[in-house]
Design a protein around this motif. Structure first.
Motif, PDB file in Angstrom:
ATOM      1  N   ALA A   1      29.493  -8.562   6.222  1.00 55.82           N
ATOM      2  CA  ALA A   1      29.721  -7.203   5.990  1.00 55.82           C
ATOM      3  C   ALA A   1      28.360  -6.457   6.212  1.00 55.82           C
ATOM      4  N   HIS A   2      27.276  -7.183   6.050  1.00 55.25           N
ATOM      5  CA  HIS A   2      25.910  -6.784   6.286  1.00 55.25           C
ATOM      6  C   HIS A   2      25.294  -5.865   5.493  1.00 55.25           C
ATOM      7  N   PRO A   3      25.604  -5.963   4.168  1.00 50.58           N
ATOM      8  CA  PRO A   3      25.208  -4.912   3.187  1.00 50.58           C
ATOM      9  C   PRO A   3      23.883  -4.641   2.790  1.00 50.58           C
ATOM     10  N   ALA A   4      23.507  -3.472   2.659  1.00 54.65           N
ATOM     11  CA  ALA A   4      21.829  -2.954   2.412  1.00 54.65           C
ATOM     12  C   ALA A   4      21.534  -2.359   1.247  1.00 54.65           C
ATOM     13  N   GLY A   5      20.415  -2.307   0.634  1.00 55.00           N
ATOM     14  CA  GLY A   5      20.559  -1.743  -0.566  1.00 55.00           C
ATOM     15  C   GLY A   5      20.617  -2.253  -1.922  1.00 55.00           C
ATOM     16  N   ALA A   6      20.412  -1.363  -3.004  1.00 50.31           N
ATOM     17  CA  ALA A   6      20.703  -1.984  -4.303  1.00 50.31           C
ATOM     18  C   ALA A   6      22.089  -2.568  -4.493  1.00 50.31           C
ATOM     19  N   LEU A   7      23.108  -2.002  -3.913  1.00 52.22           N
ATOM     20  CA  LEU A   7      24.406  -2.251  -4.106  1.00 52.22           C
ATOM     21  C   LEU A   7      24.429  -3.739  -3.716  1.00 52.22           C
ATOM     22  N   ALA A   8      23.906  -4.178  -2.613  1.00 49.57           N
ATOM     23  CA  ALA A   8      24.158  -5.198  -2.108  1.00 49.57           C
ATOM     24  C   ALA A   8      23.497  -6.343  -2.903  1.00 49.57           C
ATOM     25  N   ILE A   9      22.530  -6.291  -3.626  1.00 46.01           N
ATOM     26  CA  ILE A   9      21.684  -7.095  -4.481  1.00 46.01           C
ATOM     27  C   ILE A   9      22.819  -7.343  -5.702  1.00 46.01           C
ATOM     28  N   VAL A  10      23.202  -6.361  -6.345  1.00 46.84           N
ATOM     29  CA  VAL A  10      24.020  -6.190  -7.386  1.00 46.84           C
ATOM     30  C   VAL A  10      25.285  -7.138  -6.913  1.00 46.84           C
ATOM     31  N   GLN A  11      25.866  -6.870  -5.777  1.00 51.24           N
ATOM     32  CA  GLN A  11      27.020  -7.809  -5.362  1.00 51.24           C
ATOM     33  C   GLN A  11      26.775  -9.306  -4.978  1.00 51.24           C
ATOM     34  N   VAL A  12      25.736  -9.616  -4.687  1.00 49.44           N
ATOM     35  CA  VAL A  12      25.483 -11.098  -4.301  1.00 49.44           C
ATOM     36  C   VAL A  12      24.792 -11.516  -5.581  1.00 49.44           C
ATOM     37  N   VAL A  13      24.262 -11.207  -6.606  1.00 50.90           N
ATOM     38  CA  VAL A  13      23.978 -11.691  -7.913  1.00 50.90           C
ATOM     39  C   VAL A  13      25.405 -11.701  -8.595  1.00 50.90           C
ATOM     40  N   ALA A  14      26.251 -10.817  -8.570  1.00 48.85           N
ATOM     41  CA  ALA A  14      27.517 -10.868  -9.225  1.00 48.85           C
ATOM     42  C   ALA A  14      28.120 -12.084  -8.608  1.00 48.85           C
ATOM     43  N   ILE A  15      28.367 -12.464  -7.453  1.00 51.50           N
ATOM     44  CA  ILE A  15      28.987 -13.571  -6.650  1.00 51.50           C
ATOM     45  C   ILE A  15      28.453 -14.871  -7.104  1.00 51.50           C
ATOM     46  N   VAL A  16      27.145 -14.654  -7.214  1.00 49.07           N
ATOM     47  CA  VAL A  16      26.547 -16.018  -7.669  1.00 49.07           C
ATOM     48  C   VAL A  16      26.291 -16.451  -8.944  1.00 49.07           C
ATOM     49  N   VAL A  17      26.360 -15.451  -9.783  1.00 48.24           N
ATOM     50  CA  VAL A  17      26.340 -15.733 -11.160  1.00 48.24           C
ATOM     51  C   VAL A  17      27.363 -15.880 -12.017  1.00 48.24           C
ATOM     52  N   LEU A  18      28.366 -15.063 -11.640  1.00 49.64           N
ATOM     53  CA  LEU A  18      29.833 -15.267 -12.350  1.00 49.64           C
ATOM     54  C   LEU A  18      30.408 -16.115 -11.579  1.00 49.64           C
ATOM     55  N   PRO A  19      30.799 -17.187 -11.850  1.00 49.36           N
ATOM     56  CA  PRO A  19      31.487 -18.301 -11.213  1.00 49.36           C
ATOM     57  C   PRO A  19      32.705 -17.836 -10.662  1.00 49.36           C
ATOM     58  N   ILE A  20      33.726 -17.537 -11.250  1.00 49.86           N
ATOM     59  CA  ILE A  20      35.254 -17.317 -10.839  1.00 49.86           C
ATOM     60  C   ILE A  20      35.358 -15.812 -10.784  1.00 49.86           C
ATOM     61  N   ILE A  21      34.904 -15.076 -11.724  1.00 44.72           N
ATOM     62  CA  ILE A  21      35.096 -13.478 -11.887  1.00 44.72           C
ATOM     63  C   ILE A  21      34.208 -12.910 -10.783  1.00 44.72           C
ATOM     64  N   GLY A  22      33.065 -13.184 -10.380  1.00 41.14           N
ATOM     65  CA  GLY A  22      32.165 -12.521  -9.604  1.00 41.14           C
ATOM     66  C   GLY A  22      32.949 -12.413  -7.932  1.00 41.14           C
ATOM     67  N   PRO A  23      33.273 -13.574  -7.526  1.00 39.34           N
ATOM     68  CA  PRO A  23      33.587 -13.756  -6.340  1.00 39.34           C
ATOM     69  C   PRO A  23      35.052 -13.131  -6.118  1.00 39.34           C
ATOM     70  N   THR A  24      35.994 -13.160  -7.169  1.00 38.97           N
ATOM     71  CA  THR A  24      37.248 -12.594  -7.193  1.00 38.97           C
ATOM     72  C   THR A  24      37.249 -11.198  -7.292  1.00 38.97           C
ATOM     73  N   ALA A  25      36.370 -10.739  -8.046  1.00 39.39           N
ATOM     74  CA  ALA A  25      36.257  -9.194  -8.204  1.00 39.39           C
ATOM     75  C   ALA A  25      35.500  -8.406  -6.765  1.00 39.39           C
ATOM     76  N   TYR A  26      34.616  -9.403  -6.195  1.00 38.14           N
ATOM     77  CA  TYR A  26      34.084  -8.807  -4.849  1.00 38.14           C
ATOM     78  C   TYR A  26      35.289  -8.928  -3.744  1.00 38.14           C
ATOM     79  N   LEU A  27      36.145 -10.009  -3.786  1.00 41.65           N
ATOM     80  CA  LEU A  27      37.103  -9.909  -2.590  1.00 41.65           C
ATOM     81  C   LEU A  27      38.197  -8.910  -2.859  1.00 41.65           C
ATOM     82  N   LEU A  28      38.563  -8.330  -4.062  1.00 33.99           N
ATOM     83  CA  LEU A  28      39.401  -7.675  -4.636  1.00 33.99           C
ATOM     84  C   LEU A  28      38.909  -6.299  -4.153  1.00 33.99           C
ATOM     85  N   ALA A  29      37.540  -6.072  -4.509  1.00 32.37           N
ATOM     86  CA  ALA A  29      37.071  -4.804  -4.151  1.00 32.37           C
ATOM     87  C   ALA A  29      36.891  -4.560  -2.682  1.00 32.37           C
ATOM     88  N   THR A  30      36.534  -5.430  -1.925  1.00 34.34           N
ATOM     89  CA  THR A  30      36.476  -5.275  -0.356  1.00 34.34           C
ATOM     90  C   THR A  30      37.506  -5.505   0.307  1.00 34.34           C
TER      91      THR A  30
END
Length: 78
Positions: free
Chosen positions: A34-63
């Motif tokens: 997706a080539h994200p940029a900015g603060a939202l991109a940082i929040v997204q990748v932190v959520a994906i990595v730090v929250l094991p199942i919830i983070g990736p699932t939420a990102y995949l559902l949101a996008t």
């Protein structure tokens, strides 16, 4: 009774770990594409990595792309 709980418990944790790893890989792959940029991109990748199942699932559902498929694909008339 405890002999049956051990292997089943180990199997459950193994499956859960595999699901978490698969979700992490898929979410990070889609995030990089997706080539994200900015603060939202940082929040997204932190959520994906730090929250094991919830983070990736939420990102995949949101996008996820909920739009209907292109008219020219299978089953379309005209």
């Amino acid at each position: 009774m405890t002999d049956l709980v051990g292997p089943a418990y180990d199997f459950l944790w193994s499956v859960l770990a595999l699901v978490a790893i698969a979700l992490l890989v898929v979410a990070l792959t889609r995030w990089f594409k997706a080539h994200p940029a900015g603060a939202l991109a940082i929040v997204q990748v932190v959520a994906i990595v730090v929250l094991p199942i919830i983070g990736p699932t939420a990102y995949l559902l949101a996008t996820s792309d909920a739009r209907p498929r292109h008219q020219g694909e299978m089953g379309a008339q005209g």
